[in-house]
Design an enzyme around this catalytic site. Structure first.
Site, PDB file in Angstrom:
ATOM      1  N   LYS A  96       0.869  -1.189   0.000  1.00  0.00           N
ATOM      2  CA  LYS A  96       0.000   0.000   0.000  1.00  0.00           C
ATOM      3  C   LYS A  96       0.895   1.224   0.000  1.00  0.00           C
ATOM      4  O   LYS A  96       1.835   1.330   0.791  1.00  0.00           O
ATOM      5  CB  LYS A  96      -0.880   0.007   1.263  1.00  0.00           C
ATOM      6  N   GLN A 117       7.253   3.782   3.938  1.00  0.00           N
ATOM      7  CA  GLN A 117       5.847   3.366   3.975  1.00  0.00           C
ATOM      8  C   GLN A 117       5.646   2.078   4.771  1.00  0.00           C
ATOM      9  O   GLN A 117       4.599   1.889   5.403  1.00  0.00           O
ATOM     10  CB  GLN A 117       5.351   3.188   2.526  1.00  0.00           C
ATOM     11  N   LYS A 120       5.436   3.232   8.408  1.00  0.00           N
ATOM     12  CA  LYS A 120       4.254   4.096   8.568  1.00  0.00           C
ATOM     13  C   LYS A 120       2.990   3.242   8.595  1.00  0.00           C
ATOM     14  O   LYS A 120       2.135   3.385   9.480  1.00  0.00           O
ATOM     15  CB  LYS A 120       4.200   5.081   7.388  1.00  0.00           C
ATOM     16  N   LYS A 132       5.429   1.739  -3.047  1.00  0.00           N
ATOM     17  CA  LYS A 132       5.346   3.100  -3.608  1.00  0.00           C
ATOM     18  C   LYS A 132       5.615   3.011  -5.100  1.00  0.00           C
ATOM     19  O   LYS A 132       6.289   2.090  -5.557  1.00  0.00           O
ATOM     20  CB  LYS A 132       6.408   3.990  -2.959  1.00  0.00           C
ATOM     21  N   GLY A 171      -2.652   8.341  -4.204  1.00  0.00           N
ATOM     22  CA  GLY A 171      -1.982   9.550  -4.673  1.00  0.00           C
ATOM     23  C   GLY A 171      -0.742   9.897  -3.881  1.00  0.00           C
ATOM     24  O   GLY A 171      -0.470   9.347  -2.827  1.00  0.00           O
ATOM     25  N   ASP A 172       0.025  10.809  -4.426  1.00  0.00           N
ATOM     26  CA  ASP A 172       1.163  11.438  -3.759  1.00  0.00           C
ATOM     27  C   ASP A 172       1.423  12.716  -4.580  1.00  0.00           C
ATOM     28  O   ASP A 172       0.491  13.207  -5.242  1.00  0.00           O
ATOM     29  CB  ASP A 172       2.382  10.498  -3.729  1.00  0.00           C
ATOM     30  N   ASN A 247      -2.146  19.049  -1.755  1.00  0.00           N
ATOM     31  CA  ASN A 247      -3.145  18.357  -0.939  1.00  0.00           C
ATOM     32  C   ASN A 247      -2.822  18.420   0.562  1.00  0.00           C
ATOM     33  O   ASN A 247      -3.676  18.779   1.368  1.00  0.00           O
ATOM     34  CB  ASN A 247      -3.243  16.894  -1.411  1.00  0.00           C
ATOM     35  N   SER A 384      -6.915   5.752   3.739  1.00  0.00           N
ATOM     36  CA  SER A 384      -6.931   4.875   2.564  1.00  0.00           C
ATOM     37  C   SER A 384      -7.338   3.455   2.969  1.00  0.00           C
ATOM     38  O   SER A 384      -8.125   2.799   2.276  1.00  0.00           O
ATOM     39  CB  SER A 384      -5.546   4.821   1.901  1.00  0.00           C
TER      40      SER A 384
HETATM   41  P1  NDP Z   1       0.846  17.810  -4.174  1.00  0.00           P
HETATM   42  O1  NDP Z   1       1.313  17.453  -5.522  1.00  0.00           O
HETATM   43  O2  NDP Z   1      -0.599  17.993  -3.937  1.00  0.00           O
HETATM   44  O3  NDP Z   1       1.597  19.124  -3.666  1.00  0.00           O
HETATM   45  C1  NDP Z   1       2.974  19.176  -3.583  1.00  0.00           C
HETATM   46  C2  NDP Z   1       3.390  20.555  -3.147  1.00  0.00           C
HETATM   47  O4  NDP Z   1       4.772  20.550  -2.832  1.00  0.00           O
HETATM   48  C3  NDP Z   1       3.217  21.610  -4.249  1.00  0.00           C
HETATM   49  O5  NDP Z   1       2.965  22.842  -3.659  1.00  0.00           O
HETATM   50  C4  NDP Z   1       4.577  21.561  -4.929  1.00  0.00           C
HETATM   51  O6  NDP Z   1       4.913  22.764  -5.622  1.00  0.00           O
HETATM   52  C5  NDP Z   1       5.496  21.371  -3.749  1.00  0.00           C
HETATM   53  N1  NDP Z   1       6.713  20.683  -4.199  1.00  0.00           N
HETATM   54  C6  NDP Z   1       6.800  19.423  -4.709  1.00  0.00           C
HETATM   55  N2  NDP Z   1       8.053  19.134  -5.050  1.00  0.00           N
HETATM   56  C7  NDP Z   1       8.775  20.232  -4.761  1.00  0.00           C
HETATM   57  C8  NDP Z   1      10.136  20.527  -4.885  1.00  0.00           C
HETATM   58  N3  NDP Z   1      11.018  19.646  -5.386  1.00  0.00           N
HETATM   59  N4  NDP Z   1      10.543  21.759  -4.470  1.00  0.00           N
HETATM   60  C9  NDP Z   1       9.642  22.656  -3.956  1.00  0.00           C
HETATM   61  N5  NDP Z   1       8.334  22.416  -3.820  1.00  0.00           N
HETATM   62  C10 NDP Z   1       7.903  21.215  -4.213  1.00  0.00           C
HETATM   63  O7  NDP Z   1       1.439  16.667  -3.203  1.00  0.00           O
HETATM   64  P2  NDP Z   1       0.979  16.265  -1.737  1.00  0.00           P
HETATM   65  O8  NDP Z   1       0.497  17.456  -0.998  1.00  0.00           O
HETATM   66  O9  NDP Z   1       0.091  15.083  -1.851  1.00  0.00           O
HETATM   67  O10 NDP Z   1       2.352  15.753  -1.105  1.00  0.00           O
HETATM   68  C11 NDP Z   1       3.222  16.603  -0.373  1.00  0.00           C
HETATM   69  C12 NDP Z   1       4.129  15.758   0.496  1.00  0.00           C
HETATM   70  O11 NDP Z   1       3.339  14.979   1.420  1.00  0.00           O
HETATM   71  C13 NDP Z   1       4.990  14.733  -0.237  1.00  0.00           C
HETATM   72  O12 NDP Z   1       6.224  14.590   0.457  1.00  0.00           O
HETATM   73  C14 NDP Z   1       4.192  13.451  -0.102  1.00  0.00           C
HETATM   74  O13 NDP Z   1       5.027  12.310  -0.221  1.00  0.00           O
HETATM   75  C15 NDP Z   1       3.675  13.611   1.309  1.00  0.00           C
HETATM   76  N6  NDP Z   1       2.499  12.811   1.653  1.00  0.00           N
HETATM   77  C16 NDP Z   1       1.367  12.853   0.902  1.00  0.00           C
HETATM   78  C17 NDP Z   1       0.262  12.120   1.262  1.00  0.00           C
HETATM   79  C18 NDP Z   1      -1.023  12.179   0.516  1.00  0.00           C
HETATM   80  O14 NDP Z   1      -1.981  11.533   0.947  1.00  0.00           O
HETATM   81  N7  NDP Z   1      -1.128  12.925  -0.566  1.00  0.00           N
HETATM   82  C19 NDP Z   1       0.294  11.227   2.447  1.00  0.00           C
HETATM   83  C20 NDP Z   1       1.510  11.321   3.216  1.00  0.00           C
HETATM   84  C21 NDP Z   1       2.561  12.073   2.809  1.00  0.00           C
HETATM   85  P3  NDP Z   1       5.012  22.749  -7.237  1.00  0.00           P
HETATM   86  O15 NDP Z   1       3.607  22.632  -7.708  1.00  0.00           O
HETATM   87  O16 NDP Z   1       5.666  24.042  -7.569  1.00  0.00           O
HETATM   88  O17 NDP Z   1       5.845  21.552  -7.604  1.00  0.00           O
HETATM   89  O1  2IT Z   2       3.010   8.864   1.603  1.00  0.00           O
HETATM   90  C1  2IT Z   2       1.864   8.419   1.789  1.00  0.00           C
HETATM   91  O2  2IT Z   2       1.537   7.859   2.841  1.00  0.00           O
HETATM   92  C2  2IT Z   2       0.870   8.589   0.708  1.00  0.00           C
HETATM   93  N1  2IT Z   2       1.188   9.182  -0.319  1.00  0.00           N
HETATM   94  C3  2IT Z   2      -0.500   7.996   0.852  1.00  0.00           C
HETATM   95  C4  2IT Z   2      -0.500   6.541   0.521  1.00  0.00           C
HETATM   96  C5  2IT Z   2      -1.842   5.877   0.457  1.00  0.00           C
HETATM   97  O3  2IT Z   2      -1.842   4.700   0.065  1.00  0.00           O
HETATM   98  O4  2IT Z   2      -2.871   6.476   0.783  1.00  0.00           O
END
Ligand code: NDP
Ligand code: 2IT
Length: 452
Positions: A96, A117, A120, A132, A171-172, A247, A384
């Site tokens: 997952k 992961q 976690k 992943k 998603g990520d 997100n 999830s």
């Molecule tokens: P999104 O794509 O929704 O948003 C990512 C954000 O981070 C954007 O604002 C993006 O800006 C910025 N960003 C990404 N890469 C870079 C970079 N190299 N330098 C500067 N800014 C950057 O992703 P999420 O919000 O889903 O994910 C954000 C973080 O949270 C990640 O580390 C992800 O692994 C983690 N995460 C996500 C989960 C989820 O359920 N979605 C769960 C647990 C962890 P720009 O658009 O300019 O690239």
């Molecule tokens: O980093 C993370 O935990 C995620 N991007 C969410 C993974 C998931 O399966 O919901």
């Protein structure tokens, strides 16, 4: 009985082998170091964990898939991206973990994320293994039609490796509701199965769970609140710096406001916004979720309370708590020093591995409460797993019920990490607590299931 020192020597040797066997994967090395540097106390205390091959198996993915993803842009030009799925560990349940679409994606990045992961997912207690995937595809500036064609091509290979009992992506970075929709559609078409549990983060009308979009950000704020509570404080009236504007960042800002705190920043790869009045979430959602724009547009439209700082470090903005929610290694030693200088009380990782090892060390030494991502951002994958449970039962729960479960899970994870750290002589060290507690659950299952 081996001592902690002898055990650490063995783990250090293993780390050298990991670097040697996995060249040019610095993020994976970093994630492996961060975990193996905290396991000596538990491995020394419980001889079964010192069994030859156990930790060696844990650091080697069960399966790694890499594939070509060809697709055509709106002008008919052909592009070739690379797709990945790393199925790291399935001792506790089906693999997952999310899919990341970002130009920086390579095998080492996906392996670091998959490795994190495992622990976690174990901490959630919900019976999910670790995996992943993703691609070096860059969705920025691409039309919906281009994103759809890319997702369809990606799934045309991925579908043979996944399934509700096998591997369940979500998603990520760069993968949200739109992408999950296109991916699900192609999976359904190829397999001729309406298999809801194969992906999570689906839309509300077709198998998605309420509160899944909010879950990671909400969960991280709940984790930060639990760390503050432990110190006799709460979130009410606190100022927060948040990085990112995707997100995780958006729903972090939303939950902070709900609990009486005020987020004054957000950012993307072009720079950051600081808003003295606090981030206006309706405006940010409009720009990011509806228009798919950049954060400078927020400052332009918000008026005099907000300004956009191109480049620069969001961590320069003084605050009581910091919630990095963008990407790995976005908060370094200098940033940590600035946060400490400005009196930060807690740092809680919404992103995966956003703080460098040097930053973590400095924050912990200064007595700042530090919540590592594998505990603090587990709310996303936890909901999830709740989405999978609803799909399996062909039902859907109310938002209130999902949020109540999420709150229990985050408080449980906090307690587990806190108590485990105390048990292993590291009071207040949530990094050690999270790593050891996650490790114990996975290692026990691996030992029970034999050498596979
Ligand atoms: P999104 O794509 O929704 O948003 C990512 C954000 O981070 C954007 O604002 C993006 O800006 C910025 N960003 C990404 N890469 C870079 C970079 N190299 N330098 C500067 N800014 C950057 O992703 P999420 O919000 O889903 O994910 C954000 C973080 O949270 C990640 O580390 C992800 O692994 C983690 N995460 C996500 C989960 C989820 O359920 N979605 C769960 C647990 C962890 P720009 O658009 O300019 O690239
Ligand atoms: O980093 C993370 O935990 C995620 N991007 C969410 C993974 C998931 O399966 O919901």
């Amino acid at each position: 009985m081996t001592t902690r020192r002898e055990t650490q020597t063995r783990l250090d040797q293993l780390l050298k082998e990991i670097e040697h066997r996995n060249p040019a994967q610095p993020e994976f090395h970093q994630a492996a170091h961060e975990v193996l540097e905290t396991l000596a106390p538990v491995v020394a205390a419980r001889p079964e964990y010192a069994e030859p091959g156990l930790i060696e198996r844990l650091v080697e993915p069960e399966r790694q898939v890499m594939f070509r993803v060809p697709w055509q842009d709106d002008q008919g030009r052909v592009h070739v991206n690379r797709g990945f799925r790393v199925e790291f560990n399935s001792a506790l349940g089906p693999y997952k973990g999310g899919l990341r679409f970002h130009p920086s994606v390579n095998l080492g990045v996906i392996k670091f994320l998959g490795f994190e992961q495992i622990f976690k997912n174990a901490l959630t207690g919900l019976g999910i293994g670790g995996g992943k995937g993703g691609s070096d595809f860059d969705p920025h500036g691409r039309s919906d039609a281009e994103v759809m064609r890319f997702c369809q091509s990606f799934m045309t290979e991925l579908y043979r490796h996944i399934g509700e009992h096998t591997d369940v992506p979500a998603g990520d970075i760069g993968v949200g509701g739109r992408e999950i929709g296109y991916l699900f559609g192609q999976y359904r078409r190829i397999t001729n199965r309406w298999e809801a549990g194969v992906l999570t983060g689906k839309g509300q009308g077709w198998g998605g769970s309420l509160i899944r979009p909010e879950a990671t950000g909400y969960g991280n704020v709940l984790f930060a609140a639990a760390m503050l509570r432990e110190r006799g404080e709460d979130l009410e009236g606190q100022t927060a710096v948040v990085s990112g504007s995707g997100n995780v960042a958006i729903y972090t800002i939303e939950k902070l406001a709900a609990l009486g705190a005020n987020a004054v920043t957000c950012s993307d790869s072009s720079g950051y916004v600081v808003d003295e009045k606090g981030i206006d979430l309706d405006l940010l959602k409009q720009i990011k979720e509806v228009e798919r724009g950049r954060v400078d547009a927020y400052a332009e439209r918000r008026g005099s309370s907000a300004r956009f700082v191109p480049g620069g470090s969001v961590w320069d903005v003084p605050a009581d708590i910091a919630l990095p929610s963008a990407t790995q290694n976005e908060l370094d030693e200098n940033d940590a020093a600035t946060l400490i200088h400005n009196g930060v009380k807690a740092v809680s990782e919404g992103a995966n591995m956003p703080a460098t090892p040097e930053a973590v060390h400095l924050l912990q030494k200064a007595g700042v409460a530090f919540g590592p991502g594998k505990a603090a951002n587990a709310g996303g994958v936890a909901v999830s797993a709740l989405e999978m449970a609803q799909n399996h039962a062909r039902t859907s729960w109310t938002a209130a019920r999902v949020e109540e479960e999420l709150t229990h899970i985050m408080n449980d994870i906090h307690t587990t990490c806190h108590e485990t750290a105390e048990r292993y002589d590291a009071p207040g060290d949530y990094v050690t607590g999270a790593n050891i507690a996650g490790f114990e659950r996975v290692a026990d299952a691996m030992l029970a299931q034999g050498v596979i």
